[in-house]
Write a protein that holds these residues in place. Structure first.
Motif, PDB file in Angstrom:
ATOM      1  N   GLU A  26      23.598   6.697  41.071  1.00 13.14           N
ATOM      2  CA  GLU A  26      22.038   6.923  40.435  1.00 13.14           C
ATOM      3  C   GLU A  26      22.364   7.405  38.945  1.00 13.14           C
ATOM      4  N   HIS A  27      23.409   8.296  38.566  1.00 11.74           N
ATOM      5  CA  HIS A  27      23.540   8.563  37.228  1.00 11.74           C
ATOM      6  C   HIS A  27      23.837   7.286  36.413  1.00 11.74           C
ATOM      7  N   ARG A  30      20.103   5.535  35.946  1.00 14.94           N
ATOM      8  CA  ARG A  30      19.458   6.192  35.022  1.00 14.94           C
ATOM      9  C   ARG A  30      19.715   5.830  33.536  1.00 14.94           C
ATOM     10  N   GLN A  34      17.349   3.936  30.939  1.00 11.53           N
ATOM     11  CA  GLN A  34      17.264   4.623  29.652  1.00 11.53           C
ATOM     12  C   GLN A  34      17.309   3.564  28.419  1.00 11.53           C
ATOM     13  N   SER A  93      22.655   6.191  25.629  1.00 11.84           N
ATOM     14  CA  SER A  93      22.630   6.079  27.010  1.00 11.84           C
ATOM     15  C   SER A  93      23.874   5.170  27.645  1.00 11.84           C
TER      16      SER A  93
END
Ligand SMILES: *[C@@H]1O[C@H](CO)[C@@H](O)[C@H](O)[C@H]1NC(C)=O
Ligand SMILES: *[C@@H]1O[C@H](CO)[C@@H](O)[C@H](O)[C@H]1NC(C)=O
Ligand SMILES: *[C@@H]1O[C@H](CO)[C@@H](O)[C@H](O)[C@H]1NC(C)=O
Ligand SMILES: *[C@@H]1O[C@H](CO)[C@@H](O)[C@H](O)[C@H]1NC(C)=O
Length: 252
Positions: A26-27, A30, A34, A93
């Motif tokens: 999930e990290h 994301r 981004q 990111s």
């Protein structure tokens, strides 16, 4: 029994943090989203990275993961995009993707922004291709931190090489393409490129406005071992008279 229990917890952890069937952590998902939102489509009718939606981020176009861990390991947004995606700058990111080994953004366009220093924190990178990606300015010396880097392509951009000593930290580097960059008066150019990067196999410096003075080896105390170099492209430069002696016989 104890081992089974620990194994069960571990498996549960894997299933809980990655999505079954080609989801990434999930990290990392994301961070990818981004990065996507930092880009814009240069053609208003085209959609930005249309496959980059939902949970199956390892199946998104240009994204690859380590199947066992769910970490994103590759981003390949190469020349098939042909500048159809633009960004104001490389978004930080990307540095959140701590297992990224392969980054090809050569199909994107970054509107003459500099290469951000955070690139130096992406120390897992083995492959970095920003060819024609429209970055400009000085190459940050922090790239010298990328000690696993095997391929570095910064060609065809408005970049300036003011000093090359940082290159000598790239001890795994095999392929270096700086074609089309402005090299200026870099005194120890040959020493760093040919002597201090023992792993170098292919070196492309076409159209860098190089002259004989960039390859003046009188300051060297021993013979350069250029034996590992298999491909050397020095076309479209301004060498005069004899070609630097130690390079003769290395032409391909
Ligand atoms: C990265 O992109 C996000 C989303 O567009 C934006 O909010 C953020 O300011 C960007 N960060 C940098 C350093 O550009
Ligand atoms: C480069 O590496 C040094 C030490 O290895 C570290 O202190 C520094 O923060 C790194 N630079 C970047 C831009 O990550
Ligand atoms: C090579 O470098 C030496 C010492 O810096 C200098 O004296 C000499 O003129 C240079 N030769 C050329 C061809 O640039
Ligand atoms: C450098 O190479 C030349 C030609 O192969 C040789 O004659 C010379 O002794 C070498 N010099 C050193 C310092 O190894």
């Amino acid at each position: 029994m104890g081992k089974l229990w620990v194994g069960g917890i571990f498996l549960f952890f894997i299933f809980a943090t990655t999505n079954l069937c080609s989801g990434c952590l999930e990290h990392d998902r994301r961070a990818l989203l981004q990065f996507k939102s930092s880009l814009a489509s240069s053609d208003s009718t085209a959609r930005r990275l249309p496959s980059w939606t939902g949970n199956k981020c390892c199946r998104w176009k240009g994204v690859s993961c380590n199947d066992a861990t769910g970490y994103v390991t590759r981003i390949d947004l190469g020349s098939d995009l042909l500048g159809s995606l633009e960004g104001n700058e490389l978004n930080s990111s990307l540095a959140e993707l701590t297992r990224l080994t392969y980054l090809d953004l050569s199909g994107l366009y970054f509107r003459s922004s500099p290469i951000p220093k955070f690139v130096g924190s992406m120390t897992q990178l083995r492959f970095l291709n920003l060819c024609s990606a429209g970055v400009s300015g000085a190459i940050p010396h922090e790239i010298g931190n990328l000690s696993s880097l095997c391929v570095l392509d910064l060609s065809d951009m408005d970049l300036v090489v003011d000093d090359v000593t940082w290159l000598s930290s790239l001890l795994a580097l095999e392929h270096l393409d700086l074609s089309g960059l402005s090299v200026g008066e870099v005194g120890n150019f040959d020493k760093v490129l040919l002597y201090m990067i023992p792993s170098l196999r292919s070196l492309r410096l076409s159209g860098c406005d190089l002259s004989n003075s960039h390859f003046n080896r009188t300051h060297l105390d021993s013979n350069i071992t250029v034996s590992t170099i298999q491909t050397l492209d020095l076309s479209r430069n301004s060498f005069q008279g004899n070609f630097p002696l130690f390079l003769q016989g290395k032409m391909t």
